[in-house]
Write a protein that holds these residues in place. Structure first.
Motif, PDB file in Angstrom:
ATOM      1  N   LEU A 189       0.896  -1.202  -0.002  1.00 36.15           N
ATOM      2  CA  LEU A 189      -0.050  -0.053  -0.142  1.00 36.15           C
ATOM      3  C   LEU A 189       0.813   1.221   0.329  1.00 36.15           C
ATOM      4  N   THR A 190       2.119   1.252   1.019  1.00 38.83           N
ATOM      5  CA  THR A 190       2.960   2.317   0.891  1.00 38.83           C
ATOM      6  C   THR A 190       3.553   2.801  -0.498  1.00 38.83           C
ATOM      7  N   ALA A 191       3.758   1.485  -1.249  1.00 39.83           N
ATOM      8  CA  ALA A 191       4.601   1.711  -2.480  1.00 39.83           C
ATOM      9  C   ALA A 191       3.485   2.349  -3.581  1.00 39.83           C
ATOM     10  N   VAL A 192       2.232   1.875  -3.347  1.00 41.90           N
ATOM     11  CA  VAL A 192       1.410   2.354  -4.392  1.00 41.90           C
ATOM     12  C   VAL A 192       0.974   3.510  -4.166  1.00 41.90           C
ATOM     13  N   LEU A 193       1.101   4.391  -3.001  1.00 40.96           N
ATOM     14  CA  LEU A 193       0.678   5.636  -2.577  1.00 40.96           C
ATOM     15  C   LEU A 193       1.864   6.444  -2.816  1.00 40.96           C
ATOM     16  N   ILE A 194       3.097   6.128  -2.715  1.00 45.39           N
ATOM     17  CA  ILE A 194       4.153   6.738  -3.302  1.00 45.39           C
ATOM     18  C   ILE A 194       3.933   6.898  -4.763  1.00 45.39           C
ATOM     19  N   ALA A 195       3.901   5.761  -5.350  1.00 39.87           N
ATOM     20  CA  ALA A 195       3.698   5.841  -7.070  1.00 39.87           C
ATOM     21  C   ALA A 195       2.615   6.711  -7.446  1.00 39.87           C
ATOM     22  N   HIS A 196       1.546   6.918  -6.783  1.00 42.39           N
ATOM     23  CA  HIS A 196       0.693   7.993  -6.942  1.00 42.39           C
ATOM     24  C   HIS A 196       1.156   9.268  -6.824  1.00 42.39           C
ATOM     25  N   ALA A 197       1.794   9.377  -5.611  1.00 40.43           N
ATOM     26  CA  ALA A 197       2.314  10.752  -5.547  1.00 40.43           C
ATOM     27  C   ALA A 197       3.331  11.342  -6.123  1.00 40.43           C
ATOM     28  N   GLN A 198       4.071  10.748  -7.009  1.00 37.08           N
ATOM     29  CA  GLN A 198       4.861  11.295  -7.995  1.00 37.08           C
ATOM     30  C   GLN A 198       4.626  11.718  -9.200  1.00 37.08           C
ATOM     31  N   VAL A 199       5.062  12.897  -9.564  1.00 41.61           N
ATOM     32  CA  VAL A 199       4.657  13.437 -10.689  1.00 41.61           C
ATOM     33  C   VAL A 199       5.187  12.935 -11.889  1.00 41.61           C
ATOM     34  N   PRO A 200       4.490  12.627 -12.999  1.00 42.48           N
ATOM     35  CA  PRO A 200       5.011  11.942 -14.200  1.00 42.48           C
ATOM     36  C   PRO A 200       6.064  12.793 -14.768  1.00 42.48           C
ATOM     37  N   MET A 201       7.108  12.276 -15.374  1.00 41.60           N
ATOM     38  CA  MET A 201       8.008  13.009 -16.088  1.00 41.60           C
ATOM     39  C   MET A 201       7.897  13.107 -17.664  1.00 41.60           C
ATOM     40  N   PRO A 202       7.836  14.305 -18.082  1.00 39.18           N
ATOM     41  CA  PRO A 202       8.018  14.448 -19.717  1.00 39.18           C
ATOM     42  C   PRO A 202       8.850  13.569 -20.628  1.00 39.18           C
ATOM     43  N   ARG A 203       8.329  13.225 -21.706  1.00 41.87           N
ATOM     44  CA  ARG A 203       9.091  12.346 -22.477  1.00 41.87           C
ATOM     45  C   ARG A 203       9.769  13.003 -23.831  1.00 41.87           C
ATOM     46  N   ARG A 204      10.566  12.207 -24.419  1.00 40.85           N
ATOM     47  CA  ARG A 204      11.199  12.575 -25.934  1.00 40.85           C
ATOM     48  C   ARG A 204      11.129  13.850 -26.194  1.00 40.85           C
ATOM     49  N   LEU A 205      12.561  14.375 -25.664  1.00 44.40           N
ATOM     50  CA  LEU A 205      12.868  15.736 -25.922  1.00 44.40           C
ATOM     51  C   LEU A 205      13.216  15.756 -27.309  1.00 44.40           C
ATOM     52  N   ARG A 206      12.987  16.858 -27.877  1.00 44.75           N
ATOM     53  CA  ARG A 206      13.379  17.130 -29.272  1.00 44.75           C
ATOM     54  C   ARG A 206      13.936  18.555 -29.591  1.00 44.75           C
ATOM     55  N   PHE A 207      14.902  18.698 -30.343  1.00 46.16           N
ATOM     56  CA  PHE A 207      15.337  20.241 -30.928  1.00 46.16           C
ATOM     57  C   PHE A 207      15.063  20.317 -32.253  1.00 46.16           C
ATOM     58  N   ARG A 208      14.722  21.584 -32.562  1.00 48.85           N
ATOM     59  CA  ARG A 208      14.762  21.867 -34.268  1.00 48.85           C
ATOM     60  C   ARG A 208      15.276  23.284 -34.256  1.00 48.85           C
ATOM     61  N   GLU A 209      16.041  23.428 -35.140  1.00 50.55           N
ATOM     62  CA  GLU A 209      16.430  24.849 -35.648  1.00 50.55           C
ATOM     63  C   GLU A 209      15.366  25.148 -36.462  1.00 50.55           C
ATOM     64  N   LEU A 210      14.804  26.581 -36.244  1.00 47.39           N
ATOM     65  CA  LEU A 210      13.919  27.226 -36.949  1.00 47.39           C
ATOM     66  C   LEU A 210      14.352  28.101 -37.785  1.00 47.39           C
ATOM     67  N   SER A 211      15.373  28.807 -37.495  1.00 47.73           N
ATOM     68  CA  SER A 211      16.201  29.861 -38.220  1.00 47.73           C
ATOM     69  C   SER A 211      17.637  29.889 -37.465  1.00 47.73           C
ATOM     70  N   SER A 212      18.467  30.853 -38.191  1.00 42.56           N
ATOM     71  CA  SER A 212      19.996  30.958 -37.635  1.00 42.56           C
ATOM     72  C   SER A 212      20.072  31.230 -36.199  1.00 42.56           C
ATOM     73  N   ASP A 213      18.779  31.950 -35.704  1.00 46.99           N
ATOM     74  CA  ASP A 213      18.928  32.320 -34.125  1.00 46.99           C
ATOM     75  C   ASP A 213      17.622  31.982 -33.417  1.00 46.99           C
ATOM     76  N   ARG A 214      16.972  30.908 -33.995  1.00 46.93           N
ATOM     77  CA  ARG A 214      15.577  30.202 -33.157  1.00 46.93           C
ATOM     78  C   ARG A 214      15.683  28.923 -33.113  1.00 46.93           C
ATOM     79  N   LEU A 215      15.696  28.353 -31.950  1.00 46.73           N
ATOM     80  CA  LEU A 215      15.784  26.969 -31.697  1.00 46.73           C
ATOM     81  C   LEU A 215      14.385  26.387 -30.774  1.00 46.73           C
ATOM     82  N   SER A 216      13.881  25.513 -31.511  1.00 49.23           N
ATOM     83  CA  SER A 216      12.477  24.901 -30.958  1.00 49.23           C
ATOM     84  C   SER A 216      12.893  23.782 -30.064  1.00 49.23           C
ATOM     85  N   VAL A 217      12.186  24.064 -28.859  1.00 47.75           N
ATOM     86  CA  VAL A 217      12.443  22.646 -28.019  1.00 47.75           C
ATOM     87  C   VAL A 217      11.125  21.976 -27.969  1.00 47.75           C
TER      88      VAL A 217
END
Length: 138
Positions: A10-38
């Protein structure tokens, strides 16, 4: 014995529900010579929004609040000659997820936790700035 095992589960389940989920699949893309999309994929589970923190090779650190509906931001004044380090954190109330981290430069990049999609083009400017949220400088 069984009661103790049930309490541990029960403690393990409660701890798992209390954690905030992490974002996934970080991507970068150059939009122009001075702009970077994240951009990134939203986490599985409940969360309220994001914090995107980034720094450049010049040492300037920035923090950006990003809405839940827009899992992306644009770094203005990107310079391909300087590495950009990024940390994306999901928020739920006052709690934070583990940070999704990555680094990008026009000459090659490294990323931890996820894959990176690179699109190289142009050379960059020198201003540090962002669009897509509210900036806090450290």
């Amino acid at each position: 014995m069984r009661v103790r095992a049930l309490l541990l589960m029960l403690t393990a389940v409660l701890i798992a529900h209390a954690q905030v989920p992490m974002p996934r699949r970080l991507r970068f893309r150059e939009l122009s010579s001075d702009r970077l999309s994240v951009s990134w994929k939203e986490p599985k589970g409940a969360f309220d929004g994001y914090t995107l923190a980034y720094s450049t090779g010049s040492g300037a650190e920035h923090e950006l609040s990003v809405s839940k509906s827009e899992p992306r931001a644009v770094i203005e004044g990107f310079d391909r000659m300087r590495e950009v380090s990024v940390k994306v954190t999901a928020l739920r109330g006052k709690e934070r997820s583990e940070a999704l981290q990555g680094r990008y430069s026009g000459l090659g990049s490294e990323v931890s936790v996820v894959e990176v999609s690179l699109h190289e083009q142009g050379s960059g400017g020198s201003n540090d700035g962002i669009t897509g949220g509210e900036e806090k400088q450290h």
